[in-house]
Design a protein around this motif. Structure first.
Motif, mmCIF file in Angstrom:
data_model
loop_
_atom_site.group_PDB
_atom_site.id
_atom_site.type_symbol
_atom_site.label_atom_id
_atom_site.label_comp_id
_atom_site.label_asym_id
_atom_site.label_seq_id
_atom_site.Cartn_x
_atom_site.Cartn_y
_atom_site.Cartn_z
ATOM 1 N N MET A 1 0.839 -1.179 0.000
ATOM 2 C CA MET A 1 0.000 0.000 0.000
ATOM 3 C C MET A 1 0.885 1.243 0.000
ATOM 4 N N ALA A 2 0.593 2.185 -0.864
ATOM 5 C CA ALA A 2 1.395 3.396 -0.988
ATOM 6 C C ALA A 2 1.121 4.359 0.168
ATOM 7 N N THR A 3 2.159 5.029 0.611
ATOM 8 C CA THR A 3 2.030 6.042 1.649
ATOM 9 C C THR A 3 1.561 7.329 1.000
ATOM 10 N N GLY A 4 0.639 8.042 1.662
ATOM 11 C CA GLY A 4 0.151 9.305 1.146
ATOM 12 C C GLY A 4 1.205 10.392 1.221
ATOM 13 N N TYR A 5 0.910 11.463 0.530
ATOM 14 C CA TYR A 5 1.802 12.606 0.454
ATOM 15 C C TYR A 5 1.163 13.749 1.227
ATOM 16 N N ALA A 6 1.931 14.422 2.060
ATOM 17 C CA ALA A 6 1.402 15.497 2.900
ATOM 18 C C ALA A 6 2.286 16.729 2.776
ATOM 19 N N ARG A 7 1.761 17.817 3.327
ATOM 20 C CA ARG A 7 2.549 19.044 3.401
ATOM 21 C C ARG A 7 2.164 19.793 4.660
ATOM 22 N N GLY A 8 2.996 20.728 5.029
ATOM 23 C CA GLY A 8 2.726 21.493 6.230
ATOM 24 C C GLY A 8 3.757 22.581 6.434
ATOM 25 N N VAL A 9 3.805 23.081 7.651
ATOM 26 C CA VAL A 9 4.689 24.202 7.972
ATOM 27 C C VAL A 9 5.370 23.949 9.312
ATOM 28 N N VAL A 10 6.642 24.317 9.388
ATOM 29 C CA VAL A 10 7.370 24.379 10.649
ATOM 30 C C VAL A 10 7.499 25.859 10.976
ATOM 31 N N PHE A 11 6.969 26.249 12.126
ATOM 32 C CA PHE A 11 7.124 27.618 12.616
ATOM 33 C C PHE A 11 8.083 27.566 13.795
ATOM 34 N N ILE A 12 9.256 28.119 13.624
ATOM 35 C CA ILE A 12 10.167 28.305 14.750
ATOM 36 C C ILE A 12 9.839 29.701 15.274
ATOM 37 N N HIS A 13 9.188 29.780 16.415
ATOM 38 C CA HIS A 13 8.761 31.073 16.951
ATOM 39 C C HIS A 13 9.892 31.786 17.677
ATOM 40 N N SER A 14 10.727 31.045 18.390
ATOM 41 C CA SER A 14 11.897 31.650 19.027
ATOM 42 C C SER A 14 12.938 30.570 19.290
ATOM 43 N N ALA A 15 14.142 30.881 18.861
ATOM 44 C CA ALA A 15 15.270 29.969 19.070
ATOM 45 C C ALA A 15 16.519 30.811 19.311
ATOM 46 N N PRO A 16 17.350 30.415 20.261
ATOM 47 C CA PRO A 16 18.623 31.106 20.437
ATOM 48 C C PRO A 16 19.436 31.033 19.143
ATOM 49 N N ARG A 17 20.178 32.080 18.847
ATOM 50 C CA ARG A 17 20.954 32.140 17.593
ATOM 51 C C ARG A 17 21.837 30.903 17.397
ATOM 52 N N ALA A 18 22.479 30.457 18.453
ATOM 53 C CA ALA A 18 23.392 29.315 18.345
ATOM 54 C C ALA A 18 22.674 28.025 17.946
ATOM 55 N N LEU A 19 21.390 27.962 18.186
ATOM 56 C CA LEU A 19 20.619 26.760 17.884
ATOM 57 C C LEU A 19 20.141 26.704 16.427
ATOM 58 N N CYS A 20 20.110 27.834 15.754
ATOM 59 C CA CYS A 20 19.534 27.910 14.403
ATOM 60 C C CYS A 20 20.113 26.893 13.416
ATOM 61 N N PRO A 21 21.430 26.777 13.276
ATOM 62 C CA PRO A 21 21.935 25.789 12.315
ATOM 63 C C PRO A 21 21.592 24.353 12.704
ATOM 64 N N HIS A 22 21.499 24.085 13.992
ATOM 65 C CA HIS A 22 21.155 22.741 14.454
ATOM 66 C C HIS A 22 19.700 22.400 14.099
ATOM 67 N N LEU A 23 18.835 23.399 14.168
ATOM 68 C CA LEU A 23 17.431 23.185 13.792
ATOM 69 C C LEU A 23 17.310 22.896 12.301
ATOM 70 N N GLU A 24 18.059 23.627 11.493
ATOM 71 C CA GLU A 24 18.041 23.362 10.048
ATOM 72 C C GLU A 24 18.523 21.939 9.763
ATOM 73 N N TRP A 25 19.568 21.534 10.450
ATOM 74 C CA TRP A 25 20.101 20.186 10.253
ATOM 75 C C TRP A 25 19.068 19.135 10.670
ATOM 76 N N ALA A 26 18.421 19.333 11.815
ATOM 77 C CA ALA A 26 17.438 18.363 12.313
ATOM 78 C C ALA A 26 16.235 18.261 11.379
ATOM 79 N N VAL A 27 15.748 19.389 10.902
ATOM 80 C CA VAL A 27 14.614 19.373 9.967
ATOM 81 C C VAL A 27 15.027 18.723 8.658
ATOM 82 N N GLY A 28 16.198 19.066 8.159
ATOM 83 C CA GLY A 28 16.683 18.453 6.920
ATOM 84 C C GLY A 28 16.820 16.947 7.033
ATOM 85 N N ARG A 29 17.319 16.507 8.165
ATOM 86 C CA ARG A 29 17.455 15.062 8.371
ATOM 87 C C ARG A 29 16.085 14.383 8.409
ATOM 88 N N ALA A 30 15.103 15.035 9.040
ATOM 89 C CA ALA A 30 13.761 14.452 9.143
ATOM 90 C C ALA A 30 13.068 14.347 7.787
#
Length: 167
Positions: A1-30
């Motif tokens: 059975m085929a998996t459906g296709y979805a879309r959505g949004v990630v809203f980062i409302h507040s993150a310390p500057r030092a965390l920003c590249p780590h969030l991009e990496w984590a989202v990219g990996r996911a």
């Protein structure tokens, strides 16, 4: 059975500057590909940054994204996954003080409270309207919405992206 296709949004409302590249990496990996967010200052909390990222992928990606970024302190975010023909939508909200909250959503983005959760709220309330209100507020994620609302409005000045081809 085929998996459906979805879309959505990630809203980062507040993150310390030092965390920003780590969030991009984590989202990219996911989602299985490198991503770059368009970061801007978060005026509600000086010294932090905010970003919005529109994603697409297999159904369940919203859950994978929320899981990938939920472990960091001082991070406020929301992840949404739009419903598809065969699957419910979802919204994950996170604040440092409250932790994470998940809610099922309908095609209009409204939170859907399941029958069992309503029965549980009524059982816990034992006839007390105050307690029933408290339980339903928890199910709806009212405390998360109240804490995130000022951070959401900070994006009202954000540049507009016009969609020329929808569908």
């Amino acid at each position: 059975m085929a998996t459906g296709y979805a879309r959505g949004v990630v809203f980062i409302h507040s993150a310390p500057r030092a965390l920003c590249p780590h969030l991009e990496w984590a989202v990219g990996r996911a989602i299985g590909r490198a991503v770059n967010f368009d970061w801007s200052d978060q005026p509600v909390q000086p010294g932090t940054r905010r970003a919005e990222f529109y994603w697409d992928g297999p159904v369940g990606t919203g859950s994978a994204l929320a899981t990938a970024i939920r472990g960091w302190e001082h991070l406020r975010f929301e992840v949404s996954e739009d419903p598809t023909a065969g699957n419910d939508g979802g919204r994950w909200m996170h604040t440092p003080d409250l932790g994470i909250h998940y809610a099922q959503t309908d095609s209009a983005g409204n939170v859907v409270i399941g029958e069992d959760r309503i029965r549980y709220a009524m059982e816990i309330a034992e006839g007390s309207m105050t307690e029933l209100q408290r339980e339903l507020d928890v199910a709806l994620g009212v405390a998360w919405d109240e804490e995130l609302e000022p951070f959401r409005h900070a994006g009202d000045d954000a540049r507009v992206v016009w969609l020329h081809k929808v569908g």
